[in-house]
Write an enzyme that holds these catalytic residues in place. Sequence first.
Site, mmCIF file in Angstrom:
data_model
loop_
_atom_site.group_PDB
_atom_site.id
_atom_site.type_symbol
_atom_site.label_atom_id
_atom_site.label_comp_id
_atom_site.label_asym_id
_atom_site.label_seq_id
_atom_site.Cartn_x
_atom_site.Cartn_y
_atom_site.Cartn_z
ATOM 1 N N TYR A 1 0.767 -1.224 0.082
ATOM 2 C CA TYR A 1 0.053 -0.054 0.080
ATOM 3 C C TYR A 1 0.910 1.314 -0.162
ATOM 4 O O TYR A 1 1.950 1.367 0.853
ATOM 5 C CB TYR A 1 -0.877 -0.045 1.163
ATOM 6 N N TRP B 1 1.430 5.611 -1.619
ATOM 7 C CA TRP B 1 0.896 6.807 -2.709
ATOM 8 C C TRP B 1 1.987 7.032 -3.513
ATOM 9 O O TRP B 1 1.967 7.469 -4.693
ATOM 10 C CB TRP B 1 0.770 8.054 -1.853
HETATM 11 N N1 LIG Z 1 -1.996 8.698 12.242
HETATM 12 C C1 LIG Z 1 -2.201 8.609 11.128
HETATM 13 N N2 LIG Z 1 -1.630 7.614 10.091
HETATM 14 C C2 LIG Z 1 -2.256 7.787 8.973
HETATM 15 C C3 LIG Z 1 -2.998 8.434 8.291
HETATM 16 C C4 LIG Z 1 -3.707 9.713 9.362
HETATM 17 O O1 LIG Z 1 -4.693 10.385 9.081
HETATM 18 N N3 LIG Z 1 -3.076 9.471 10.455
HETATM 19 N N4 LIG Z 1 -3.692 8.510 7.183
HETATM 20 C C5 LIG Z 1 -3.569 7.542 6.470
HETATM 21 C C6 LIG Z 1 -3.514 7.504 4.794
HETATM 22 S S1 LIG Z 1 -5.107 8.103 4.538
HETATM 23 C C7 LIG Z 1 -2.562 7.084 4.114
HETATM 24 S S2 LIG Z 1 -3.273 7.238 2.414
HETATM 25 C C8 LIG Z 1 -1.394 6.715 4.375
HETATM 26 C C9 LIG Z 1 -0.469 7.120 3.490
HETATM 27 O O2 LIG Z 1 1.060 6.268 3.650
HETATM 28 P P1 LIG Z 1 1.939 6.162 2.328
HETATM 29 O O3 LIG Z 1 1.071 5.890 1.121
HETATM 30 O O4 LIG Z 1 2.553 4.849 2.489
HETATM 31 O O5 LIG Z 1 2.891 7.458 2.573
HETATM 32 P P2 LIG Z 1 4.035 8.020 1.546
HETATM 33 O O6 LIG Z 1 4.633 8.876 2.265
HETATM 34 O O7 LIG Z 1 3.318 8.739 0.318
HETATM 35 O O8 LIG Z 1 4.540 6.787 0.901
HETATM 36 C C10 LIG Z 1 4.950 6.825 -0.417
HETATM 37 C C11 LIG Z 1 6.336 6.253 -0.505
HETATM 38 O O9 LIG Z 1 7.061 5.811 -1.894
HETATM 39 C C12 LIG Z 1 7.996 6.294 -2.344
HETATM 40 N N5 LIG Z 1 8.049 6.403 -3.737
HETATM 41 C C13 LIG Z 1 7.612 7.465 -4.375
HETATM 42 N N6 LIG Z 1 7.622 7.120 -5.767
HETATM 43 C C14 LIG Z 1 8.191 5.899 -5.770
HETATM 44 C C15 LIG Z 1 8.606 5.275 -6.916
HETATM 45 O O10 LIG Z 1 8.383 5.461 -8.154
HETATM 46 N N7 LIG Z 1 9.085 3.969 -6.734
HETATM 47 C C16 LIG Z 1 9.094 3.456 -5.470
HETATM 48 N N8 LIG Z 1 9.812 2.237 -5.346
HETATM 49 N N9 LIG Z 1 8.999 4.255 -4.337
HETATM 50 C C17 LIG Z 1 8.239 5.403 -4.429
HETATM 51 C C18 LIG Z 1 8.288 7.382 -1.822
HETATM 52 O O11 LIG Z 1 9.435 7.924 -1.274
HETATM 53 C C19 LIG Z 1 7.436 7.305 -0.022
HETATM 54 O O12 LIG Z 1 8.578 6.556 0.847
HETATM 55 O O13 LIG Z 1 -0.976 7.001 5.839
HETATM 56 C C20 LIG Z 1 -1.996 6.576 6.642
HETATM 57 N N10 LIG Z 1 -1.639 6.768 8.070
HETATM 58 N N1 LIG Z 2 -1.519 18.350 1.633
HETATM 59 C C1 LIG Z 2 -1.627 17.015 1.903
HETATM 60 N N2 LIG Z 2 -2.969 16.811 1.189
HETATM 61 C C2 LIG Z 2 -3.559 15.520 1.256
HETATM 62 C C3 LIG Z 2 -2.721 14.600 1.913
HETATM 63 C C4 LIG Z 2 -1.540 14.922 2.588
HETATM 64 O O1 LIG Z 2 -0.892 14.067 3.069
HETATM 65 N N3 LIG Z 2 -1.096 16.180 2.456
HETATM 66 N N4 LIG Z 2 -3.196 13.159 1.784
HETATM 67 C C5 LIG Z 2 -4.191 12.726 0.977
HETATM 68 C C6 LIG Z 2 -4.890 11.486 1.321
HETATM 69 S S1 LIG Z 2 -4.256 10.098 1.021
HETATM 70 C C7 LIG Z 2 -6.115 11.374 1.990
HETATM 71 S S2 LIG Z 2 -6.676 10.155 2.611
HETATM 72 C C8 LIG Z 2 -6.806 12.856 2.404
HETATM 73 C C9 LIG Z 2 -7.318 12.571 3.948
HETATM 74 O O2 LIG Z 2 -8.505 13.572 3.939
HETATM 75 P P1 LIG Z 2 -9.141 13.671 5.240
HETATM 76 O O3 LIG Z 2 -9.206 12.410 5.808
HETATM 77 O O4 LIG Z 2 -10.196 14.497 5.002
HETATM 78 O O5 LIG Z 2 -8.050 14.598 6.110
HETATM 79 P P2 LIG Z 2 -7.583 14.703 7.560
HETATM 80 O O6 LIG Z 2 -6.445 15.796 7.563
HETATM 81 O O7 LIG Z 2 -7.148 13.425 8.229
HETATM 82 O O8 LIG Z 2 -9.071 15.041 8.295
HETATM 83 C C10 LIG Z 2 -9.657 16.109 7.892
HETATM 84 C C11 LIG Z 2 -9.991 17.144 8.976
HETATM 85 O O9 LIG Z 2 -10.909 16.344 9.958
HETATM 86 C C12 LIG Z 2 -10.667 16.679 11.407
HETATM 87 N N5 LIG Z 2 -11.116 15.805 12.375
HETATM 88 C C13 LIG Z 2 -10.450 14.772 12.793
HETATM 89 N N6 LIG Z 2 -11.320 13.878 13.526
HETATM 90 C C14 LIG Z 2 -12.407 14.681 13.537
HETATM 91 C C15 LIG Z 2 -13.614 14.393 14.372
HETATM 92 O O10 LIG Z 2 -13.647 13.234 15.200
HETATM 93 N N7 LIG Z 2 -14.427 15.187 13.987
HETATM 94 C C16 LIG Z 2 -14.377 16.276 13.430
HETATM 95 N N8 LIG Z 2 -15.619 16.954 13.266
HETATM 96 N N9 LIG Z 2 -13.302 16.635 12.591
HETATM 97 C C17 LIG Z 2 -12.157 15.677 12.827
HETATM 98 C C18 LIG Z 2 -9.151 17.168 11.453
HETATM 99 O O11 LIG Z 2 -8.981 18.006 12.232
HETATM 100 C C19 LIG Z 2 -8.920 17.716 9.998
HETATM 101 O O12 LIG Z 2 -8.914 18.984 9.831
HETATM 102 O O13 LIG Z 2 -6.149 13.984 2.247
HETATM 103 C C20 LIG Z 2 -5.395 13.853 0.789
HETATM 104 N N10 LIG Z 2 -4.769 15.144 0.582
HETATM 105 MO MO LIG Z 3 -5.195 8.407 2.098
#
Ligand SMILES: Nc1nc2c(c(=O)[nH]1)N[C@H]1C(S)=C(S)[C@@H](COP(=O)(O)OP(=O)(O)OC[C@H]3O[C@@H](n4cnc5c(=O)[nH]c(N)nc54)[C@H](O)[C@@H]3O)O[C@H]1N2
Ligand SMILES: Nc1nc2c(c(=O)[nH]1)N[C@H]1C(S)=C(S)[C@@H](COP(=O)(O)OP(=O)(O)OC[C@H]3O[C@@H](n4cnc5c(=O)[nH]c(N)nc54)[C@H](O)[C@@H]3O)O[C@H]1N2
Ligand SMILES: [Mo]
Length: 847
Positions: free
Chosen positions: A145, A147
């Site tokens: 999994y 990005w």
């Molecule tokens: N506490 C907490 N944890 C969370 C979340 C949260 O809200 N709170 N959000 C969750 C969510 S929604 C998500 S999507 C995940 C995200 O978690 P990840 O998707 O694992 O996060 P990224 O940092 O985007 O990791 C992408 C990695 O791919 C590498 N990469 C980029 N391009 C390439 C390529 O071409 N080839 C290879 N081999 N590698 C490459 C980058 O260097 C990077 O290390 O985190 C989750 N974890």
């Molecule tokens: N710049 C930037 N953009 C991104 C990403 C990134 O890493 N960086 N990640 C991308 C990815 S993979 C994803 S999944 C999306 C994530 O998109 P979201 O899941 O919507 O993002 P979050 O920042 O986890 O949460 C959005 C808001 O929810 C609020 N929140 C948290 N808990 C609660 C709650 O219990 N109640 C209420 N009312 N609000 C709450 C947080 O304070 C935050 O402001 O964003 C995408 N866009």
């Molecule tokens: Mo995500």
Amino acid sequence: MQRRTVLKGMASLPLLSGVTATNLMANEAKKSLIKNGKVLTAAHWGMLDVEVKDGKILGSRPYQKTSEIYNALQYYTHDMVYKTRIKYPMVRKSYLENPDNPKPELRGKDEWVRVKYEDAIKLVARELKKTREQKGNQSVFAGSYGWKSSGNVHNSRILLQRFMNLSGGFVGDLGDYSTGASQVIMPHVMGSIEVYEQQTSWPVVLENSKVVVMWGMNPLATLRIAWTSADEHGFKYFEELKKRKDIEVIIIDPIRSDTVKFFDKAKHIRPVPNTDTAMMLGMMHHLYTSGKYDKEFMAGYTYGFDKFLPYLLGQTDKTPKSPEWAAKICGIDAKLIKSLAEKFVSNRTMLMSGWGMQRAHHGEQPHWALVTLASMIGQIGLAGGGFGLSYHYSNGGVPTCKGGVIGGVNAASVGIFNDKGEFIGTADSEIKDGKFVKKAVTAGEDVPAWLIKTTEFAFPVARIADALLNPGKVIDHNGKKITYPDIDFIYWVGGNPLVHHQDTNTNLKAWRKPRTVVVNEPYWTPTAKMADIVFPTTTSYERNDITMTGDYSNMNIVPMKQVVDKFEESKDDYQIFSDLCKAYAKDLVLAYTENGKEEFDWIKEYYDATYEQVNSIPDFIHEMKPFNEFWATNKPVTFSSTPESDAWIRYGEFREDPILNALGTPSGLIEIYSDTIEKMGYDDCKAHPMWFEPIEWLGMKDKPAEFHMLSPHPTNRLHSQLSHTSLRDEYAVANREPVWINTKDAKAKGIKNGDLVRVFNVRGEVLAGAVVTDDVMPSVIKLCEGAWYDGFDSGICKNGSPNVLTIDIPTSKLANGNISHTALVNIEKFKGKAPELTAFKDPKIVR
Ligand SMILES: Nc1nc2c(c(=O)[nH]1)N[C@H]1C(S)=C(S)[C@@H](COP(=O)(O)OP(=O)(O)OC[C@H]3O[C@@H](n4cnc5c(=O)[nH]c(N)nc54)[C@H](O)[C@@H]3O)O[C@H]1N2
Ligand SMILES: Nc1nc2c(c(=O)[nH]1)N[C@H]1C(S)=C(S)[C@@H](COP(=O)(O)OP(=O)(O)OC[C@H]3O[C@@H](n4cnc5c(=O)[nH]c(N)nc54)[C@H](O)[C@@H]3O)O[C@H]1N2
Ligand SMILES: [Mo]
């Protein structure tokens, strides 16, 4: 297989007969890498103009300006190419000494040895084969999994899975971290996953909505990126919304986010984290008891309201879900709960929601409750009313353009081998006269047993640590039973699980169980440091590719041109897997590369297919040119929306005729009560939306810690990506991840702005830099996800990764999503000498 279904649908294409024409072009392109000037490419954070001087990247900026909103991510391409890179293939010392007894407990602490690329390839091929022979394909995990980077050819995760399928099969995973709960509950309720679907178009919202609610949503941060590449028009519409004095904006979020600051006139409501379901129930109770809800809509478009009412009214549990009841839980005054509910029913209201609140314990509930509330309001399917779960993401609501969609590499199917171990084909292909050829397969043919062998072991993505630690354990998932496989070989590309997964200390134990861990990475991330074998990988700036922008708008086709030469010994994932095929079995590479295709062959093939498709639309005037011209002009192709897509209303057709345009639910209606879920008999997700106490929250008895930690998505990164760039200097505090703490709380704890603090609970501890601010409500702290874990030496994460503190249990048996926004923590001023930050340093390399 692929989470963003929007991108699916690559038709199987005829094979190129002469590969050489495009190879010539590739050679030309390589020779003609621009040494001085500007190169167009794209990243998740938009189309970029990269400036090159003497063959080196100087800087980058947005290719176009669509809004005034600054996107800092667009300016750091230089560091993305030159900083914290892995230079050579590396093997962990103990693994190299004895792969059969590789001392997995030393992962993350061991020394590393530089090896020749060819040797690393041979080693991985040999050990992978060994694992499969000893333990079967179901012991190989390649869910991988993450990005990764933009680009339809160099799609690392699919390239890995293509290799793993063709070489015999692997265990994958289900769902994702983003919407783990919602994407499972929503099909039961709405008959569609909702979260990755086009929204009622923005022009319709701006024309018709009188109230826009952003419930747990921070688009000013999250719209900086898209799964393909941001088209940046999402920002433009939020800017327009801000200008509109006649539309009231209400933001419900415990944090005064970038979005709250941007909408400085908006009403900001701060509920206790994880209690939104209670607040919504309070609103519903008020609407019902005051008779101010849409009875016709409930009767004509929903199912099971009558079976939900006894719960709402407290007949089943002696607890009416009144605004007063809700107020005690969510901390919002009962009068405000009532007046909000009345405002929503009496004005055209769009309830937009982000995904943060479903990444919490019982995360199935808030969006189910939101849909129920929206139903009682009765505006689903009307212009500018109802609800939308993707306005904050990948330019949702930006009208879909008319044109074409570029295809991408696929994961192929499972390979078949003869007695000599030679690859002979797949269910839909064969090797004939030394060539790979596709076979026609008849629809309805029985799926061979070997094909389903590994897919049946796929488990919910966020159960990874649980699965690694408990092979054979049976879990419930959405009405099914899943048995965890016994994983002994992990191959990860394009993700950072040591950062993204919850409860890092348990996760570390889990990662020390399998015999082999292989990682392809451009950088020395914590995940690379936890591997046995690491292949240095190119960044997207060191190869050619192609992408769309705007996952829903499909606005541009962008050439992603190679900007600079490949860094040191790094190779494309495509190259690495092609070489692994060669080392693994005779003729396997023919299938993998379809007889030797190189990056340009794929790019051209995808482009040509789209070009043909677009040209076949009658009377369609467009900008697409033949491939060579397109590639040479160094410009994107831009498509436009149509009057129909500008006027598109989500569920408009259902509203017009719910019989003819029935939803994909069992009843064809919006299911407020689900008989399907009732039959599952789960105690943690019942047949209608309900308030469940989360495992940890501020209102619980005997709190194990004092503060609720939210770990939202970082404004200045994409998760952990860009962590190592100098953009970090803009936000780091005391050289650590910033943690926001309320002024009053800080005072009580003797914490000052800029202090190094220790954030901790029973699960672990991290260091962070204090930001004392009223931008976070009392008793809540904010520590964004994505800081690179830095605790291999000491056990305390010196960089401030919140997942050291989060809980690794599922949302419920229904969806098994992660619960990263549910965690209580303590915080105190750090005493003693500040330890050195090592997150961005190379590990110990001995040779
Ligand atoms: N506490 C907490 N944890 C969370 C979340 C949260 O809200 N709170 N959000 C969750 C969510 S929604 C998500 S999507 C995940 C995200 O978690 P990840 O998707 O694992 O996060 P990224 O940092 O985007 O990791 C992408 C990695 O791919 C590498 N990469 C980029 N391009 C390439 C390529 O071409 N080839 C290879 N081999 N590698 C490459 C980058 O260097 C990077 O290390 O985190 C989750 N974890
Ligand atoms: N710049 C930037 N953009 C991104 C990403 C990134 O890493 N960086 N990640 C991308 C990815 S993979 C994803 S999944 C999306 C994530 O998109 P979201 O899941 O919507 O993002 P979050 O920042 O986890 O949460 C959005 C808001 O929810 C609020 N929140 C948290 N808990 C609660 C709650 O219990 N109640 C209420 N009312 N609000 C709450 C947080 O304070 C935050 O402001 O964003 C995408 N866009
Ligand atoms: Mo995500």
